[in-house]
Scaffold this active site. Structure first.
Site, PDB file in Angstrom:
ATOM      1  N   THR A  71       0.857  -1.191   0.000  1.00  0.00           N
ATOM      2  CA  THR A  71       0.000   0.000   0.000  1.00  0.00           C
ATOM      3  C   THR A  71       0.892   1.239   0.000  1.00  0.00           C
ATOM      4  O   THR A  71       0.688   2.173  -0.778  1.00  0.00           O
ATOM      5  CB  THR A  71      -0.954  -0.007   1.222  1.00  0.00           C
ATOM      6  OG1 THR A  71      -1.812  -1.141   1.096  1.00  0.00           O
ATOM      7  CG2 THR A  71      -1.778   1.261   1.303  1.00  0.00           C
ATOM      8  N   ASN A 150      -5.848  -9.246  -8.056  1.00  0.00           N
ATOM      9  CA  ASN A 150      -6.000  -9.941  -6.776  1.00  0.00           C
ATOM     10  C   ASN A 150      -7.365 -10.593  -6.601  1.00  0.00           C
ATOM     11  O   ASN A 150      -7.553 -11.408  -5.710  1.00  0.00           O
ATOM     12  CB  ASN A 150      -5.740  -8.981  -5.617  1.00  0.00           C
ATOM     13  CG  ASN A 150      -6.464  -7.675  -5.761  1.00  0.00           C
ATOM     14  OD1 ASN A 150      -6.245  -6.937  -6.724  1.00  0.00           O
ATOM     15  ND2 ASN A 150      -7.345  -7.372  -4.839  1.00  0.00           N
ATOM     16  N   SER A 200       5.110  -6.855  -1.815  1.00  0.00           N
ATOM     17  CA  SER A 200       4.686  -6.992  -0.421  1.00  0.00           C
ATOM     18  C   SER A 200       5.184  -8.335   0.111  1.00  0.00           C
ATOM     19  O   SER A 200       5.132  -9.345  -0.595  1.00  0.00           O
ATOM     20  CB  SER A 200       3.162  -6.944  -0.347  1.00  0.00           C
ATOM     21  OG  SER A 200       2.736  -7.173   0.976  1.00  0.00           O
ATOM     22  N   ALA A 201       5.646  -8.358   1.376  1.00  0.00           N
ATOM     23  CA  ALA A 201       6.232  -9.590   1.922  1.00  0.00           C
ATOM     24  C   ALA A 201       5.199 -10.591   2.424  1.00  0.00           C
ATOM     25  O   ALA A 201       5.404 -11.799   2.326  1.00  0.00           O
ATOM     26  CB  ALA A 201       7.181  -9.231   3.067  1.00  0.00           C
ATOM     27  N   HIS A 202       4.062 -10.073   2.940  1.00  0.00           N
ATOM     28  CA  HIS A 202       3.151 -11.030   3.604  1.00  0.00           C
ATOM     29  C   HIS A 202       2.359 -11.887   2.628  1.00  0.00           C
ATOM     30  O   HIS A 202       1.697 -12.838   3.030  1.00  0.00           O
ATOM     31  CB  HIS A 202       2.249 -10.324   4.622  1.00  0.00           C
ATOM     32  CG  HIS A 202       1.141  -9.498   4.055  1.00  0.00           C
ATOM     33  ND1 HIS A 202      -0.157  -9.950   4.013  1.00  0.00           N
ATOM     34  CD2 HIS A 202       1.127  -8.259   3.538  1.00  0.00           C
ATOM     35  CE1 HIS A 202      -0.914  -8.997   3.491  1.00  0.00           C
ATOM     36  NE2 HIS A 202      -0.157  -7.958   3.187  1.00  0.00           N
ATOM     37  N   THR A 238      13.226   4.557  10.627  1.00  0.00           N
ATOM     38  CA  THR A 238      14.146   3.456  10.936  1.00  0.00           C
ATOM     39  C   THR A 238      13.674   2.179  10.260  1.00  0.00           C
ATOM     40  O   THR A 238      12.506   1.802  10.392  1.00  0.00           O
ATOM     41  CB  THR A 238      14.233   3.255  12.465  1.00  0.00           C
ATOM     42  OG1 THR A 238      14.662   4.489  13.043  1.00  0.00           O
ATOM     43  CG2 THR A 238      15.193   2.137  12.839  1.00  0.00           C
ATOM     44  N   CYS A 326      -8.929  -6.919   1.055  1.00  0.00           N
ATOM     45  CA  CYS A 326      -8.774  -5.545   1.512  1.00  0.00           C
ATOM     46  C   CYS A 326     -10.106  -4.814   1.568  1.00  0.00           C
ATOM     47  O   CYS A 326     -10.246  -3.826   2.248  1.00  0.00           O
ATOM     48  CB  CYS A 326      -7.842  -4.775   0.596  1.00  0.00           C
ATOM     49  SG  CYS A 326      -6.217  -5.494   0.547  1.00  0.00           S
TER      50      CYS A 326
HETATM   51  N1  PLP Z   1      -1.679  -4.690  -4.367  1.00  0.00           N
HETATM   52  C1  PLP Z   1      -2.306  -5.867  -4.502  1.00  0.00           C
HETATM   53  C2  PLP Z   1      -2.553  -6.422  -5.873  1.00  0.00           C
HETATM   54  C3  PLP Z   1      -2.745  -6.576  -3.375  1.00  0.00           C
HETATM   55  O1  PLP Z   1      -3.366  -7.737  -3.515  1.00  0.00           O
HETATM   56  C4  PLP Z   1      -2.507  -6.014  -2.093  1.00  0.00           C
HETATM   57  C5  PLP Z   1      -3.019  -6.681  -0.868  1.00  0.00           C
HETATM   58  O2  PLP Z   1      -4.082  -7.257  -0.851  1.00  0.00           O
HETATM   59  C6  PLP Z   1      -1.830  -4.784  -2.001  1.00  0.00           C
HETATM   60  C7  PLP Z   1      -1.433  -4.153  -3.162  1.00  0.00           C
HETATM   61  C8  PLP Z   1      -1.540  -4.135  -0.666  1.00  0.00           C
HETATM   62  O3  PLP Z   1      -0.499  -4.818  -0.022  1.00  0.00           O
HETATM   63  P1  PLP Z   1      -0.164  -4.593   1.533  1.00  0.00           P
HETATM   64  O4  PLP Z   1      -1.103  -5.454   2.304  1.00  0.00           O
HETATM   65  O5  PLP Z   1       1.266  -5.030   1.666  1.00  0.00           O
HETATM   66  O6  PLP Z   1      -0.337  -3.143   1.827  1.00  0.00           O
END
Ligand code: PLP
Length: 380
Positions: A71, A150, A200-202, A238, A326
């Protein structure tokens, strides 16, 4: 037994990521900006993670900047380019199927006076590169286009689009949100023709709260977070050494197996679709087309609203999503943009797998769906 099929929302951190976090919190807890050797040790750990991520993208380590997640990476890319180039070139082109972190950010930039052109998919639910190229002109500072959607896993023609754009307008900056593609498909900066890439790592078995931005050398970006000038002043604050080193550990583990895991995920997807086809409790529509990532499978079950199905499955310990995680159940409208009828979008379920998902887990899902069809449809 829990059956977790919501890996596009987030993934279970891998052992290596957890070990990296543990090590960093217990042994290597210095501040990378400190001038003493304890700080240097933390800095070296961050740089090692930077090298691993750069190597996966086939770029130079100095072009990788750590953030708090995708994000923030997407905000940095859009607002940063708008800030650096937008005065002279106030036009941004994007698609109507982007993640909220892009959609909401361009909407905000629109309110601030930028011209936003949003390209919709065609009647087959596919983005036509020519539509983007034709919308581009000398006033365009940025094109932002995701790699894998997504919600239904659609793989957008990013490389082709960016190549065609660059041929006509070499100065337009190209940004790609690669969150759902990284470590699943080969993602290489040069092959994508992307100047900026968000990660994104998660989503890849790292931890929540860390992401990265690749910025091609020579691309200027106005920072959105100012302060102590960490990350070469592009992103102050940091560095989260535990989360960053966990990100590196996850990439190191996954990178060598991208093709093998892709094949496994494709087999699992075919297995699930075949199972679902054999159910006789109502029509099932597959909402992801040919050109989709095998890791995201979007299906609609006739006559059963997404939330009803989601909670029915949850009672059986099966976890899926009704759309984009999300959006917390709020309708994003992206599925309709991708060619899914309003009726099917209302009953869409997103099953998102990993290569470690088992056939047994998919059997349990299919069996629970069959029960839902009988129970819910009967009570109607
Ligand atoms: N972009 C896409 C295509 C995603 O699927 C997501 C999370 O669902 C994000 C951005 C946002 O990632 P983060 O959770 O690391 O902010």
């Amino acid at each position: 037994m829990n059956v977790y099929l919501d890996n596009a929302a987030t993934t279970k951190p891998c052992k290596e990521a957890i070990e990296a976090i543990n090590f960093s919190l217990t042994e290597n807890y210095g501040n990378p900006s400190s001038l003493h050797s304890f700080g240097l040790k933390a800095q070296l750990a961050v740089d090692e993670a930077r090298k691993i991520i750069a190597s996966a993208l086939s770029c130079d380590a100095q072009n990788i900047y750590f953030t708090s997640g995708a994000t923030e990476s997407n905000n940095m890319a859009l607002r940063g380019i708008a800030g650096a180039y937008g005065k002279r070139k106030p036009k941004i082109i994007t698609t109507t199927v982007e993640h909220a972190s892009v959609k909401e950010t361009v909407a905000d930039l629109e309110n601030k006076g930028f011209e936003i052109v949003r390209i919709s998919p065609d009647e087959n639910g596919e983005i036509n590169p020519a539509d983007i190229v034709n919308a581009a002109d000398e006033n365009t500072c940025l094109i932002s286009m995701m790699l894998v959607n997504n919600e239904n896993g659609y793989i957008l023609p990013v490389a082709k689009t960016f190549k065609a754009v660059k041929r006509r307008f070499p100065d337009i900056i190209t940004h790609c949100d690669c969150v759902q593609g990284f470590m699943k498909l080969p993602v290489k900066c040069a092959e994508l023709n992307a100047d900026i890439i968000s990660l994104s790592a998660h989503k890849i078995h790292g931890a929540k709260g860390v992401g990265a931005l690749y910025i091609r050398k020579g691309v200027r970006l106005t920072p959105i977070i100012t302060g102590g000038k960490q990350e070469k002043g592009i992103r102050s604050g940091t560095e989260s050494v535990p989360l960053i080193t966990a990100f590196g550990a996850a990439v190191k583990k996954l990178e060598p197996t991208i093709p093998a895991r892709y094949e496994k995920a494709s087999e699992l997807k075919a297995y699930l679709l075949d199972k679902l086809k054999k159910l006789d409790g109502g029509e099932i529509t597959y909402n992801s087309g040919e050109n989709c990532s095998p890791y995201i499978i979007n299906v609609s079950f006739e006559g059963i609203r997404s939330e009803i199905m989601l909670h029915f499955l949850e009672e059986k310990g099966i976890y899926v999503s009704s759309g984009s995680a999300c959006s917390k159940g709020a309708k994003s409208g992206v599925l309709e943009e991708l060619g899914v009828s309003a009726k099917n979008a209302d009953s869409a379920i997103r099953v998102s797998i990993t290569a470690e998902t088992t056939e047994e887990e998919l059997d349990l899902f299919a069996q629970a769906v069959s029960e839902a069809q009988k129970k819910i449809m009967k009570s109607k």
